[in-house]
Every structure is written in structure tokens, then in C-alpha cells.
Design a protein around this motif. Structure first.
Motif, PDB file in Angstrom:
ATOM      1  N   GLY A  99       0.787  -1.229   0.000  1.00 23.37           N
ATOM      2  CA  GLY A  99       0.000   0.000   0.000  1.00 23.37           C
ATOM      3  C   GLY A  99       0.812   1.267   0.000  1.00 23.37           C
ATOM      4  N   ALA A 100       2.128   1.156   0.214  1.00 17.15           N
ATOM      5  CA  ALA A 100       2.958   2.362   0.239  1.00 17.15           C
ATOM      6  C   ALA A 100       2.972   3.057  -1.113  1.00 17.15           C
ATOM      7  CB  ALA A 100       4.385   2.011   0.669  1.00 17.15           C
ATOM      8  N   ASP A 101       2.871   2.276  -2.188  1.00 13.80           N
ATOM      9  CA  ASP A 101       2.865   2.859  -3.526  1.00 13.80           C
ATOM     10  C   ASP A 101       1.650   3.760  -3.737  1.00 13.80           C
ATOM     11  OD1 ASP A 101       1.435   0.511  -3.204  1.00 13.80           O
ATOM     12  OD2 ASP A 101       1.690  -0.157  -5.267  1.00 13.80           O
ATOM     13  N   VAL A 102       0.490   3.303  -3.305  1.00 11.52           N
ATOM     14  CA  VAL A 102      -0.726   4.114  -3.466  1.00 11.52           C
ATOM     15  C   VAL A 102      -0.655   5.364  -2.592  1.00 11.52           C
ATOM     16  CG1 VAL A 102      -3.224   4.161  -3.158  1.00 11.52           C
ATOM     17  CG2 VAL A 102      -2.126   2.127  -4.098  1.00 11.52           C
ATOM     18  N   THR A 103      -0.148   5.214  -1.383  1.00  6.70           N
ATOM     19  CA  THR A 103      -0.026   6.374  -0.495  1.00  6.70           C
ATOM     20  C   THR A 103       0.902   7.426  -1.087  1.00  6.70           C
ATOM     21  OG1 THR A 103      -0.421   5.022   1.462  1.00  6.70           O
ATOM     22  CG2 THR A 103       0.660   7.142   1.811  1.00  6.70           C
ATOM     23  N   CYS A 104       2.065   7.002  -1.544  1.00  6.35           N
ATOM     24  CA  CYS A 104       3.032   7.946  -2.115  1.00  6.35           C
ATOM     25  C   CYS A 104       2.486   8.596  -3.376  1.00  6.35           C
ATOM     26  CB  CYS A 104       4.346   7.227  -2.422  1.00  6.35           C
ATOM     27  SG  CYS A 104       5.281   6.718  -0.962  1.00  6.35           S
ATOM     28  N   TRP A 105       1.895   7.792  -4.251  1.00  8.72           N
ATOM     29  CA  TRP A 105       1.350   8.322  -5.498  1.00  8.72           C
ATOM     30  C   TRP A 105       0.240   9.322  -5.204  1.00  8.72           C
ATOM     31  CZ3 TRP A 105      -1.694   5.052  -9.640  1.00  8.72           C
ATOM     32  CH2 TRP A 105      -1.856   5.811 -10.793  1.00  8.72           C
ATOM     33  N   SER A 106      -0.650   8.970  -4.281  1.00  8.63           N
ATOM     34  CA  SER A 106      -1.762   9.864  -3.948  1.00  8.63           C
ATOM     35  C   SER A 106      -1.255  11.202  -3.412  1.00  8.63           C
ATOM     36  CB  SER A 106      -2.667   9.204  -2.910  1.00  8.63           C
ATOM     37  OG  SER A 106      -3.235   8.021  -3.403  1.00  8.63           O
ATOM     38  N   ALA A 107      -0.247  11.147  -2.552  1.00 10.75           N
ATOM     39  CA  ALA A 107       0.277  12.379  -1.968  1.00 10.75           C
ATOM     40  C   ALA A 107       0.909  13.274  -3.023  1.00 10.75           C
ATOM     41  CB  ALA A 107       1.303  12.044  -0.887  1.00 10.75           C
ATOM     42  N   VAL A 108       1.743  12.687  -3.870  1.00  8.05           N
ATOM     43  CA  VAL A 108       2.437  13.484  -4.874  1.00  8.05           C
ATOM     44  C   VAL A 108       1.474  13.975  -5.955  1.00  8.05           C
ATOM     45  CG1 VAL A 108       4.232  13.438  -6.646  1.00  8.05           C
ATOM     46  CG2 VAL A 108       4.647  12.363  -4.428  1.00  8.05           C
ATOM     47  N   HIS A 109       0.571  13.108  -6.390  1.00  9.49           N
ATOM     48  CA  HIS A 109      -0.395  13.517  -7.411  1.00  9.49           C
ATOM     49  C   HIS A 109      -1.322  14.598  -6.875  1.00  9.49           C
ATOM     50  CE1 HIS A 109      -2.707  13.018 -11.107  1.00  9.49           C
ATOM     51  NE2 HIS A 109      -3.794  13.131 -10.363  1.00  9.49           N
ATOM     52  N   GLY A 110      -1.758  14.440  -5.640  1.00 11.39           N
ATOM     53  CA  GLY A 110      -2.614  15.462  -5.046  1.00 11.39           C
ATOM     54  C   GLY A 110      -1.911  16.804  -4.957  1.00 11.39           C
ATOM     55  N   PHE A 111      -0.648  16.787  -4.558  1.00 10.54           N
ATOM     56  CA  PHE A 111       0.113  18.031  -4.491  1.00 10.54           C
ATOM     57  C   PHE A 111       0.222  18.652  -5.884  1.00 10.54           C
ATOM     58  CE2 PHE A 111       3.864  20.674  -4.543  1.00 10.54           C
ATOM     59  CZ  PHE A 111       3.813  21.341  -3.326  1.00 10.54           C
ATOM     60  N   ALA A 112       0.502  17.811  -6.881  1.00 11.86           N
ATOM     61  CA  ALA A 112       0.625  18.320  -8.250  1.00 11.86           C
ATOM     62  C   ALA A 112      -0.678  18.970  -8.713  1.00 11.86           C
ATOM     63  CB  ALA A 112       1.018  17.186  -9.201  1.00 11.86           C
ATOM     64  N   MET A 113      -1.805  18.330  -8.451  1.00 13.67           N
ATOM     65  CA  MET A 113      -3.089  18.874  -8.880  1.00 13.67           C
ATOM     66  C   MET A 113      -3.422  20.176  -8.154  1.00 13.67           C
ATOM     67  SD  MET A 113      -4.125  16.999 -11.308  1.00 13.67           S
ATOM     68  CE  MET A 113      -5.810  17.596 -11.473  1.00 13.67           C
ATOM     69  N   LEU A 114      -3.078  20.259  -6.886  1.00 15.59           N
ATOM     70  CA  LEU A 114      -3.308  21.503  -6.147  1.00 15.59           C
ATOM     71  C   LEU A 114      -2.495  22.650  -6.740  1.00 15.59           C
ATOM     72  CD1 LEU A 114      -3.278  20.152  -2.481  1.00 15.59           C
ATOM     73  CD2 LEU A 114      -5.241  21.138  -3.679  1.00 15.59           C
ATOM     74  N   CYS A 115      -1.311  22.318  -7.254  1.00 13.41           N
ATOM     75  CA  CYS A 115      -0.449  23.352  -7.837  1.00 13.41           C
ATOM     76  C   CYS A 115      -0.850  23.703  -9.266  1.00 13.41           C
ATOM     77  CB  CYS A 115       1.008  22.882  -7.814  1.00 13.41           C
ATOM     78  SG  CYS A 115       1.723  22.782  -6.168  1.00 13.41           S
ATOM     79  N   VAL A 116      -1.371  22.723  -9.989  1.00 19.75           N
ATOM     80  CA  VAL A 116      -1.735  22.962 -11.389  1.00 19.75           C
ATOM     81  C   VAL A 116      -3.034  23.743 -11.505  1.00 19.75           C
ATOM     82  CG1 VAL A 116      -2.521  21.807 -13.503  1.00 19.75           C
ATOM     83  CG2 VAL A 116      -0.461  21.009 -12.348  1.00 19.75           C
ATOM     84  N   GLY A 117      -4.057  23.331 -10.776  1.00 17.38           N
ATOM     85  CA  GLY A 117      -5.350  23.995 -10.927  1.00 17.38           C
ATOM     86  C   GLY A 117      -6.082  24.252  -9.637  1.00 17.38           C
ATOM     87  N   GLY A 118      -5.408  24.102  -8.517  1.00 14.80           N
ATOM     88  CA  GLY A 118      -6.049  24.270  -7.227  1.00 14.80           C
ATOM     89  C   GLY A 118      -5.526  25.463  -6.455  1.00 14.80           C
TER      90      GLY A 118
ATOM     91  N   PRO B 224       4.290  31.335  -4.761  1.00 19.43           N
ATOM     92  CA  PRO B 224       5.558  31.641  -5.424  1.00 19.43           C
ATOM     93  C   PRO B 224       6.373  30.357  -5.566  1.00 19.43           C
ATOM     94  CG  PRO B 224       5.126  33.180  -3.636  1.00 19.43           C
ATOM     95  CD  PRO B 224       4.108  32.086  -3.505  1.00 19.43           C
ATOM     96  N   PRO B 225       7.137  30.218  -6.647  1.00 19.48           N
ATOM     97  CA  PRO B 225       7.888  28.977  -6.869  1.00 19.48           C
ATOM     98  C   PRO B 225       8.738  28.545  -5.682  1.00 19.48           C
ATOM     99  CG  PRO B 225       7.936  30.311  -8.842  1.00 19.48           C
ATOM    100  CD  PRO B 225       7.268  31.144  -7.782  1.00 19.48           C
ATOM    101  N   VAL B 226       9.387  29.493  -5.020  1.00 17.90           N
ATOM    102  CA  VAL B 226      10.246  29.130  -3.891  1.00 17.90           C
ATOM    103  C   VAL B 226       9.421  28.515  -2.759  1.00 17.90           C
ATOM    104  CG1 VAL B 226      11.746  30.034  -2.082  1.00 17.90           C
ATOM    105  CG2 VAL B 226      12.023  30.840  -4.432  1.00 17.90           C
ATOM    106  N   VAL B 227       8.285  29.111  -2.477  1.00 13.19           N
ATOM    107  CA  VAL B 227       7.417  28.602  -1.407  1.00 13.19           C
ATOM    108  C   VAL B 227       6.844  27.240  -1.800  1.00 13.19           C
ATOM    109  CG1 VAL B 227       5.331  29.049  -0.055  1.00 13.19           C
ATOM    110  CG2 VAL B 227       6.876  30.935  -0.661  1.00 13.19           C
ATOM    111  N   ARG B 228       6.441  27.118  -3.056  1.00 12.07           N
ATOM    112  CA  ARG B 228       5.903  25.835  -3.541  1.00 12.07           C
ATOM    113  C   ARG B 228       6.949  24.729  -3.432  1.00 12.07           C
ATOM    114  NH1 ARG B 228       5.540  26.683  -9.137  1.00 12.07           N
ATOM    115  NH2 ARG B 228       7.653  25.837  -9.156  1.00 12.07           N
TER     116      ARG B 228
END
Length: 208
Positions: free
Chosen positions: A154-173, A179-183
Motif C-alpha cells: 500500500g505504500a505505492d498508493v499512499t506515495c502516489w496519492s500524496a504526490v499527485h494530489g500536491f501536483a493537482m493543487l499546484c496545477v489547478g487548485g 511563489p515557486p520558492v514557497v511551492r
């Protein structure tokens, strides 16, 4: 989207190139066979001889997105300089997450198409795709003694979910205005939290 007129040669490739360009600008909404046919100067009937429907076109664009995502993750892996096995395995997992977000920010349209095209979960066995790369990195953490085998499932799903969620929050959320430095600091903190979470039990075992 800037129209690319088709005159001769490979119409399928011309349509594919136009689709990638449209996806970069508009994401999944840019992928309509009739519109792309007009953009290269051919009839929609001619386009449908190469792409039977929108799903076929989405698949081609998603393949381009997948290749770009793998390249971005590989690039970050190439920056890992640690040689000690545990440190290297930990750094590689972090590098994969960073590369994933790199691609999402650089190519938000392709990133969104990629996850529109593949509704079924990957099996994680292909080491040349992002999910397979993640699984290989987690297996390495087990092999070097950092990740407790009991925590591997299950570690794969947890890691993927965390990183993908962060990416989506940055792309359209709501994180898209950071600012890039803070992100980048926020991403580093999130990845460090994942690293610590999976190493706690292994660290405790080595201390006993």
C-alpha cells in the motif's frame, strides 16, 4: 492553438502533433477530431481514417505525456549523487516525486490528458512507467533495510496519492498561486514527511 496546415506526408503524425499542441494549451478540452482536422487543413473524414474517435486521439496524446513524465522523473533520478545505499534509496524516492511535480507544472495540459486516458489502475510491474518506477524505488528501500517490509504493501498508493494530489493543487487548485520558492519548500516538506513515515519503524529496528 496555432494552426498547422497539412500539405503532404504523414497525416496521422500531423494530426498527432496538432493534438499534442492543443492539449498543451487546453488540456483534454482541446482534443476534438473535427477541430484538429480543420487546424491541419483536411476534412474530418480524412482525420477519422487515422483516428476512429476521440479516445484514439486521447491515447496518442497520453502516450506523449507519459514519455514526458518518465523523462522528467529520470532527469531528477540522474541528479542523485548519494552513494551510501540507504541514503541513495531515500534520495531516489524523493527525486521521483519531485520529477512528477516538475512535469505537472511544466506541462499541465498533457498531465491532465494523461490521467484522463488511463482510467484503470496500472499494475506497477513495468519499471519503465512512472508507477513501476515508484514501486521499484519502494522495493529498494525495503532491500536496504530502511522500509519495514510490513509497511511496503500500500505504500505505492499512499506515495502516489500524496504526490499527485500536491501536483493537482499546484496545477489547478489553491496552491497554484504560490511563489515557486514557497511551492518548492512545501513539496520538499511533504516528501520529507513521506520519507520519515516509512523509515520510522526501520530506524527503530536498527536502534534496538
Amino acid at each position: 492553438m496555432t494552426a498547422t496546415r497539412y500539405h503532404h506526408g504523414n497525416l496521422r503524425q500531423a494530426l498527432a502533433d496538432a493534438a499534442v499542441a492543443a492539449a498543451r494549451e487546453r488540456g483534454p478540452d482541446g482534443l476534438a477530431v473535427r477541430e484538429l482536422a480543420r487546424s491541419v487543413g483536411v476534412s474530418h473524414n480524412a482525420a477519422y481514417r487515422h483516428f476512429a474517435d476521440r479516445d484514439a486521439l486521447v491515447g496518442v496524446v497520453a502516450d506523449a505525456g507519459l514519455a514526458g513524465l518518465v523523462t522528467a522523473m529520470d532527469r531528477r533520478l540522474g541528479e542523485v549523487t548519494a552513494t551510501e545505499p540507504v541514503a541513495r534509496a531515500r534520495a531516489r524516492l524523493t527525486a521521483l516525486g519531485t520529477g512528477y511535480v516538475d512535469f505537472a507544472l511544466a506541462e499541465p495540459g498533457l498531465f491532465q490528458v494523461l490521467f484522463t486516458a488511463y482510467p484503470d489502475p496500472p499494475d506497477g510491474s513495468d519499471a519503465s512507467d512512472p508507477y513501476g518506477m515508484l514501486n521499484a524505488a519502494l522495493d529498494d528501500l525495503v532491500a536496504v533495510g530502511y522500509l519495514d517490509p510490513a509497511l511496503r504493501e500500500g505504500a505505492d498508493v499512499t506515495c502516489w496519492s500524496a504526490v499527485h494530489g500536491f501536483a493537482m493543487l499546484c496545477v489547478g487548485g489553491p496552491l497554484r498561486q504560490l511563489p515557486p520558492v514557497v511551492r518548492d519548500q512545501a513539496l520538499a516538506a511533504m516528501l520529507a514527511s513521506l520519507d520519515r513515515a516509512y523509515g520510522v519503524r526501520a530506524e527503530s529496528s536498527r536502534a534496538e
